[in-house]
Enzyme design. Structure first.
Site, PDB file in Angstrom:
ATOM      1  N   GLU A 132       0.837  -1.208   0.000  1.00 52.31           N
ATOM      2  CA  GLU A 132       0.000   0.000   0.000  1.00 52.31           C
ATOM      3  C   GLU A 132       0.871   1.256   0.000  1.00 52.31           C
ATOM      4  OE1 GLU A 132      -2.574  -1.309  -1.032  1.00 52.31           O
ATOM      5  OE2 GLU A 132      -4.103  -0.578   0.360  1.00 52.31           O
ATOM      6  N   THR A 185      -5.965   7.027  -5.045  1.00 55.42           N
ATOM      7  CA  THR A 185      -5.935   7.179  -3.587  1.00 55.42           C
ATOM      8  C   THR A 185      -4.932   8.253  -3.161  1.00 55.42           C
ATOM      9  OG1 THR A 185      -6.612   4.913  -3.249  1.00 55.42           O
ATOM     10  CG2 THR A 185      -5.489   5.939  -1.420  1.00 55.42           C
TER      11      THR A 185
HETATM   12  N1  HSE Z   1      -8.238   4.724   4.318  1.00 54.48           N
HETATM   13  C1  HSE Z   1      -7.791   4.884   2.973  1.00 54.48           C
HETATM   14  C2  HSE Z   1      -8.195   6.274   2.494  1.00 54.48           C
HETATM   15  C3  HSE Z   1      -8.426   3.835   2.097  1.00 54.48           C
HETATM   16  O1  HSE Z   1      -9.344   6.649   2.733  1.00 54.48           O
HETATM   17  O2  HSE Z   1      -7.379   6.960   1.889  1.00 54.48           O
HETATM   18  C4  HSE Z   1      -8.014   3.902   0.663  1.00 54.48           C
HETATM   19  O3  HSE Z   1      -8.748   2.921  -0.063  1.00 54.48           O
END
Ligand code: HSE
Length: 310
Positions: A132, A185
């Site tokens: 990630e 993201t």
């Molecule tokens: N918690 C992360 C965000 C998840 O909201 O950026 C990304 O899928």
């Protein structure tokens, strides 16, 4: 010992509205598949990627699957091992459904099985977080933990990492709609304020506690009341076409709660049954069609089992 393996890992809905970076759950579909086999040459090689329209790197240092497998092999002191990987993307990239996480988790479960299940699913979480970090600049665990463990998961703490499986109320379905616009993201994280007002923090942690209590108590109304986000959604929802109308349609058609899936642009509703989930996704897709946005829908129970060998 097996020489080759194929593993499926599920998509995930991170945040579950109020729990930014700390809550997530897995669904049965979509998800990604990884095929892995031993080779005679030490090192991790991505041999082929399908279903990504050429968007993902084949360079094994840059690909989240190979990079996290490499971390795993280093950790178990087996850099002498050689594997080649085929990644089959079966879900949209940049959709907010934990696409990189599903691939990374499938790869880690594959190597762990090939090596004889040396680590537990929970112990694989830090390796998946490395993936990630590579994908979006921050090693959040709210996609990878539910993808590895199945069900609802709480990341109680990052330092030290403390991942807790939560119960799933019987019959609960997720109704997911992906409006086909790209929201990486990385960008969606940069939009968020890094400081929050105490008043908003109080609202948010009340909701996180409420949602977790609702899951334990099988209390759908409490879960629904708790699915409110005063910190992140007001900013991120601007990037999602038709967001407010989709919320209205979810609520009118009997959703328990509604919000952004992960960093978006996918949205999701939790429902009490499959039929409600189908009615909601159909009405939301019709709305998106009206405003000229293509979309995909996924209706699935909350996934209890996590990754599986296929
Ligand atoms: N918690 C992360 C965000 C998840 O909201 O950026 C990304 O899928």
């Amino acid at each position: 010992m097996k020489n080759s393996i194929k593993v499926f890992a599920p998509a995930t809905v991170a945040n579950v509205v109020c729990g930014f970076d700390v809550l997530g759950f897995a669904v049965n579909e979509p998800g990604d598949e990884v095929e892995m086999r031993f080779t005679d040459t030490p090192g991790v090689v991505i041999k082929k990627i399908t279903g990504d329209d050429g968007r993902l790197p084949l360079d094994s240092a840059k690909n989240t699957v190979s990079a996290s497998v490499q971390h795993y092999l280093k950790h178990i002191n087996r850099l002498d091992v050689g594997v080649e990987i085929e990644l089959h993307k079966k879900m949209p990239i940049g959709s907010g459904l934990g696409s990189s996480s599903a691939s990374t988790v499938a790869g880690l479960v594959a190597i762990n099985k090939l090596m004889g299940d040396l680590l537990t699913a929970k112990e694989l979480v830090p390796f998946a977080m490395k993936g990630e970090e590579l994908a979006c600049g921050y090693g959040h665990a709210d996609n990878v933990a539910p993808a590895l463990l199945g069900g609802f998961v709480l990341v109680r703490s990052y330092e030290p990492l403390d991942v807790i499986s939560l119960p799933t109320p019987a019959g609960m379905y997720a109704a997911i709609v992906y409006p086909e616009v790209d929201v990486p993201t990385k960008d969606a994280r940069q939009m968020i304020r890094s400081k929050v007002a105490l008043k908003d923090a109080v609202t948010q942690w009340g909701n996180v506690a409420g949602l977790v209590s609702g899951l334990f108590m099988n209390d759908f109304d409490l879960i629904g009341r708790s699915m409110q986000d005063v910190l992140v959604e007001p900013t991120r929802s601007i990037l999602i076409p038709g967001f407010e109308e989709m919320r209205k349609l979810a609520t009118e058609n009997g959703a328990i709660g509604f919000g952004i899936s992960g960093s978006g642009p996918s949205v999701f509703a939790l429902t009490r049954n499959e039929e409600t989930a189908r009615i909601i996704t159909k009405s939301q897709q019709q709305h998106l069609h009206k405003i000229n946005i293509n979309s995909k829908a996924f209706v699935s129970p909350v996934n209890a089992e996590g990754p599986r060998v296929i």
